[in-house]
Design an enzyme around this catalytic site. Structure first.
Site, PDB file in Angstrom:
ATOM      1  NE  ARG A 129      -3.498   0.006   2.712  1.00 18.56           N
ATOM      2  CZ  ARG A 129      -3.878  -0.551   3.863  1.00 18.56           C
ATOM      3  NH1 ARG A 129      -3.429  -0.059   5.002  1.00 18.56           N
ATOM      4  NH2 ARG A 129      -4.685  -1.596   3.876  1.00 18.56           N
ATOM      5  NE  ARG A 198      -2.056   2.068   9.619  1.00 18.65           N
ATOM      6  CZ  ARG A 198      -2.911   1.058   9.411  1.00 18.65           C
ATOM      7  NH1 ARG A 198      -3.739   1.103   8.378  1.00 18.65           N
ATOM      8  NH2 ARG A 198      -2.964   0.036  10.239  1.00 18.65           N
ATOM      9  CE  LYS A 280      -6.375  -0.070  11.700  1.00 23.78           C
ATOM     10  NZ  LYS A 280      -7.384  -0.664  10.782  1.00 23.78           N
ATOM     11  CE  LYS A 282      -7.524   3.825   9.251  1.00 24.83           C
ATOM     12  NZ  LYS A 282      -8.644   3.031   8.706  1.00 24.83           N
ATOM     13  CB  CYS A 498     -13.388  -3.721   2.044  1.00 22.64           C
ATOM     14  SG  CYS A 498     -14.296  -5.217   2.520  1.00 22.64           S
ATOM     15  CB  CYS A 504      -9.246  -9.470   3.001  1.00 21.13           C
ATOM     16  SG  CYS A 504      -9.300  -8.763   4.674  1.00 21.13           S
ATOM     17  CB  CYS A 544     -14.632  -8.526   8.307  1.00 24.47           C
ATOM     18  SG  CYS A 544     -13.414  -7.206   8.483  1.00 24.47           S
ATOM     19  CB  CYS A 548     -11.595  -1.381   5.059  1.00 21.47           C
ATOM     20  SG  CYS A 548     -10.439  -2.247   6.149  1.00 21.47           S
TER      21      CYS A 548
END
Length: 638
Positions: A129, A198, A280, A282, A498, A504, A544, A548
């Site tokens: 990514r 991120r 993470k 953001k 996603c 994944c 899930c 995302c």
């Protein structure tokens, strides 16, 4: 039970009668984060273990419990700043890396994956990514990513919901070649994944306007401020050679500033230390009215505030957003950010740093399900959170400035930039660039030497187009299925999904591969109940509950909760300012019409003027909506 937190100056606010435990808590906290606030910083050597550190300060049992950490925290501590054992694992003949290296390679911008649909063994590969603040992609980098997808990937590029590329299918023995190619061609994957900041979002539109330009400049500066400094990334992929542009002096000054105890003195990572962040992190930056970035879903949201002459003056700051949650665990939840206050523009980097350090020091490190900053906000409340951040910031936040209503802006189609050139926004279903579309995009971008930008809605913007190029570019793109927005179904224009299956590891059911048929079925339901073609709802699908594609902000959120099964979320709004709520569990994919046709019909019948579907479902309430489903006998339009 003893409750404590340490202030930025190093003092602890502790409710305990045992001074010995108080001292031990202070000592163990400093050792665990490799930090002594008053006396400077002493980073733990790579070989140091958490247990030996505890014994060194004679930590009593009560303090040891207070400093319990997750397995990932120990991996980070022993990694020599995200190097070991990844550096050794990359040299083995195995197609995969071990568990510790799997955690560390995330910081380098990669996830280890395998095809879950293959039987008889696992075929390992890696997803890479990129990190592109504001979604900016120079011409040279786009062409490089296009080449790498064909030579080392699966022949497609994926545009993400955080304005980056994802390149799937890279084999381990090709990682260094691919990584170094990205680095040497104006790109980076550093920090695109892992427990750190991120990619920083900002509106992708290349408007020559002071507020937009300032928002994008701020995104660049925040990204630079919070970029790792210890060199592990360049050591691993380009043998230590640095490919970095000169940083603005205000970024360097803000990073080094330590008057309020924010930094690890003499550490290779002055902001992150050995442990980086608990999870993470953001950040998004935008301008008033423009919610193309899903502002309230971020840990930090920054909004440029300008004066009457259009000159940027400062920022409203929002904190505590986040989408991830776990099914059947109500203690985990999606949350939207709330206002923290206003700061003048010259202070923004210091304010952001203070918020990040508050999460670094006080975010949970024992259970990663609760490690995002939203849980700290929910636990403390905004007032306490603000008080602690202000200690690291060294100032009081001003009251937030009034802002106009938010709008979702897609930037699809042709728009004047304001500098004599044009930009063209192109819809890409689920952000997947492949086949003839990929070939044609490359031809146009290469022929006209265009820079591009990726939007937070998985679309692409071609920039700096001369007026005389518009007609030939439009014609060529249309032949490849890249149509102007008037020829794209409104449902598709706002939908997101996603990747989910097959790569994944967290996917429970389909998302990207399933959403085309879901949208067609929604359109068929619209037609059946008499809704017009230009009417739409925001549909987002994830495989899930990690969120995302930000399904918890959608008017219709479908969140995988079993094979061919979704949890249905309702109540988001078209401008992404209201969080949805869980409406039904375990709705099978073949039963979507049973749930949604009655709701769409009653929305058409009973909505108020200009009331969106999400607003309608909120006003009616879930109990009433379920009654409408149960009593529905079909549309008279049928």
């Amino acid at each position: 039970m003893t409750t404590s937190f340490r202030s930025p100056a190093g003092a602890a606010t502790v409710f305990s009668s045992d001074q010995k435990i108080l001292n031990a808590l202070r000592s163990s906290r400093s050792v665990f984060l490799g930090r002594n606030v008053r006396g400077g910083v002493h980073s733990l050597p790579p070989s140091s273990s958490s247990s030996s550190s505890i014994q060194a300060v004679s930590t009593p049992e009560a303090a040891a419990k207070a400093t319990k950490r997750s397995k990932v925290e120990i991996i980070k501590e022993k990694s020599n700043f995200i190097r070991y054992p990844l550096n050794e694992e990359l040299l083995t003949e195995a197609p995969n890396v071990n568990e510790s290296a799997v955690q560390l390679i995330k910081f380098h911008g990669s996830y280890q994956q395998y095809n879950r649909e293959e039987r008889g063994g696992r075929s390992y590969s890696f997803m890479l990514r990129t990190k592109n603040p504001s979604g900016k992609v120079p011409n040279q980098l786009y062409l490089t990513m296009d080449d790498l997808a064909d030579e080392f990937g699966i022949g497609t590029l994926r545009l993400t919901t955080r304005q980056t590329f994802q390149l799937h299918g890279v084999l381990k023995h090709n990682l260094k070649t691919v990584m170094s190619s990205i680095i040497r061609n104006m790109g980076s994957t550093l920090g695109a994944c892992g427990d750190l900041n991120r990619n920083v979002l900002a509106p992708a539109a290349p408007y020559a306007r002071k507020d937009y330009l300032f928002a994008q400049e701020t995104a660049d500066n925040v990204a630079a401020l919070l970029s790792p400094q210890s060199g592990f990334y360049y050591d691993m992929w380009v043998d230590g050679e640095r490919f970095m542009t000169a940083e603005p002096p205000e970024v360097v000054e803000a990073r080094n500033y330590n008057s309020h105890g924010t930094n690890f003195v003499d550490s290779p990572e002055p902001i992150y230390g050995t442990q980086f962040l608990p999870r993470k992190f953001k950040i998004a930056v935008t301008v008033p009215t423009d919610n193309s970035v899903d502002l309230l879903t971020n840990d930090i949201g920054l909004v440029v505030v300008s004066d009457d002459n259009g000159e940027p003056q400062g920022f409203n700051i929002y904190v505590g957003g986040g989408m991830g949650r776990t099914h059947r665990m109500e203690s985990t939840f999606a949350r939207i950010a709330e206002p923290l206050g206003y700061v003048p523009k010259e202070d923004i980097l210091y304010a952001v740093k203070a918020i990040v350090v508050t999460q670094r020091e006080h975010g949970r490190r024992d259970d990663r399900k609760y490690s995002r900053m939203k849980y700290l906000l929910s636990s403390w409340g905004i007032e306490k959170f603000r008080d602690v951040v202000e200690q690291y910031y060294g100032k009081k936040f001003e009251a937030s400035r009034d802002l106009p209503e938010w709008e979702f802006k897609s930037y699809l189609g042709w728009h004047e930039q304001g500098d004599g050139a044009w930009f063209c926004g192109l819809h890409v279903d689920s952000g997947r660039v492949g086949g003839n579309m990929k070939k044609t995009l490359r031809e146009v971008i290469e022929k006209y030497k265009l820079d591009v930008r990726i939007t937070p809605n998985q679309n692409i913007v071609l920039c700096d187009i001369k007026s005389e190029w518009k007609r030939p570019i439009t014609t060529v793109l249309a032949q490849a299925g890249l149509l102007q927005p008037e020829f794209v179904d409104p449902l598709n224009q706002t939908a997101m999904a996603c990747p989910a299956f097959p790569l994944c590891p967290l996917a429970i059911t389909e998302a990207e591969r399933g959403i085309p048929s879901i949208l067609k079925r929604v359109r068929a339901m619209f037609e059946k109940v008499g809704l017009d073609y230009d009417e739409s709802v925001v549909v987002r699908v994830t495989g899930c509950p990690n969120g995302c594609a930000r399904p918890y902000m959608a008017e219709v959120g479908l969140v995988g909760d079993g094979p061919n099964s979704y949890q249905v979320w309702l109540g988001g709004t078209p401008n992404q300012t209201q969080i949805a709520r869980a409406f039904m569990d375990k709705v099978k994919i073949h039963d979507l019409e049973k749930v949604f046709e009655p709701l769409f019909y009653n929305w058409k019948l009973g909505r108020q003027a200009k009331e969106s579907f999400g607003e309608f479902t909120t006003r009616m309430g879930f109990e009433k909506l379920k009654e409408l489903i149960d009593s529905y006998e079909g549309s008279p339009n049928n």
